[in-house]
Design an enzyme around this catalytic site. Structure first.
Site, PDB file in Angstrom:
ATOM      1  N   ASP A   1      72.885  82.395 -48.813  1.00 22.01           N
ATOM      2  CA  ASP A   1      73.852  83.232 -49.605  1.00 22.01           C
ATOM      3  C   ASP A   1      75.342  82.115 -49.456  1.00 22.01           C
ATOM      4  OD1 ASP A   1      71.340  83.301 -52.466  1.00 22.01           O
ATOM      5  OD2 ASP A   1      72.267  85.172 -52.219  1.00 22.01           O
TER       6      ASP A   1
ATOM      7  N   LYS B 292      77.330  84.552 -57.967  1.00 22.76           N
ATOM      8  CA  LYS B 292      76.386  83.429 -58.485  1.00 22.76           C
ATOM      9  C   LYS B 292      75.694  83.794 -59.065  1.00 22.76           C
ATOM     10  CE  LYS B 292      73.062  85.224 -55.496  1.00 22.76           C
ATOM     11  NZ  LYS B 292      72.058  85.563 -55.861  1.00 22.76           N
TER      12      LYS B 292
END
Length: 310
Positions: free
Chosen positions: A145, A17
């Site tokens: 995350d 990401k």
């Protein structure tokens, strides 16, 4: 009732990401910070192969140096597999083989992607079919995350970053990643931010307890407008990351001087993500950075989250 393994081997992948916005709140009594972030999943994947076994193990391969990674019970993928096994009352374990492509300690959530792909692969391997909501619940226990690595796409994360709201992103964004030759410790970067805020408390505005994502970031994503997004990229952890690894400033300057719309440290760094206006300009930037001895990768986003392969 215990379940038994129904397939011998399952493969899954999950993306790294980029944080196109990362606002960090004031330090809390427990030592943590609330954040407000806009995540975008990009086309750089961790690949996990899960095979039936009597106990839990993990080994690594791939182009990213991985000699220093733990293969013990503290490894996030092992923790994910064990948590899922407990939830599904699975007898036995799993042998994990992880092909690393996302930088380690690079601010791109590689370990979280390992965990997310492990959850998806083991859910299939053990024939649990718990559903996404249950997997997200486990993911939130593993790390901030991990839920986004499961979800992918584009999303706003609040709290510790694990409370997700999907965000609309039109079209495709072109990024060039500049990989550093060493990692940064996330706790060290947060500590440097706290020290800077304390030292300059008289000169800077106090951090918000509950940060928010800049509305202009969401507008740019909805419009699919790279130029608009480049104007509002923000990361509160960028300055402390640059202080801890000063040579990153030169890489940032090189990329922005060589055609990138803008560059930003991803997460706690040290990976730098350069936003480009087209595929052609991304290719040109990748070549320029590579010629300057910077390891550079071209990726696009957004992409889906953790998925089975084959």
């Amino acid at each position: 009732m215990e379940r038994v393994v129904s397939r011998s081997t399952v493969r899954a992948k999950a993306p790294g990401k980029i944080n196109v916005h990362l606002g960090v709140g004031a330090i809390q009594d427990d030592g943590y910070h609330d954040v407000a972030t806009a995540y975008q999943a990009v086309s750089l994947y961790e690949i996990v192969e899960a095979s039936e076994a009597s106990d839990f193990s993990v080994r690594f391969s791939g182009p990213i140096p991985h000699d220093q990674l733990s293969t013990g019970a503290d490894n996030l993928a092992i923790r994910a597999a064990m948590a899922l096994a407990r939830r599904g009352r699975v007898s036995g374990g799993v042998a994990l083989s992880i092909e690393k492509h996302v930088p380690i300690a690079g601010g791109m959530g590689g370990g979280s992607a390992d965990a997310a792909a492990t959850l998806v692969a083991c859910d299939e391997l053990w024939d649990l079919h718990l559903g996404r909501d249950a997997l997200v619940e486990i993911a939130r226990e593993l790390g901030a995350d991990v839920p986004f690595a499961l979800a992918g796409g584009t999303a706003v994360g609040t709290g510790r970053g694990d409370q997700l709201t999907p965000a609309l992103a039109r079209g495709q964004f072109h990024w060039v990643l500049a990989l550093a030759d060493a990692g940064l410790s996330t706790p060290d970067v947060y500590r440097a931010l706290d020290e800077h805020r304390a030292l300059h408390a008289a000169d800077i505005a106090p951090a918000h307890d509950v940060p928010t994502v800049d509305a202009r970031v969401l507008q740019a994503l909805r419009a699919g407008d790279a130029s608009m997004l480049a104007e509002v990229l923000q990361n509160d952890l960028q300055a402390p990351a640059l202080r801890l690894m000063p040579r990153l400033a030169g890489t940032l300057e090189l990329g922005e001087r060589s055609g990138a719309l803008a560059g930003i440290v991803s997460g706690s760094g040290p990976t730098i993500a350069f936003l480009c206006d087209s595929l052609e300009s991304a290719i040109e930037l990748q070549v320029t950075l590579s010629a300057s001895q910077v390891l550079a990768l071209k990726v696009t986003g957004p992409v889906p989250g953790a998925r089975l392969i084959d």
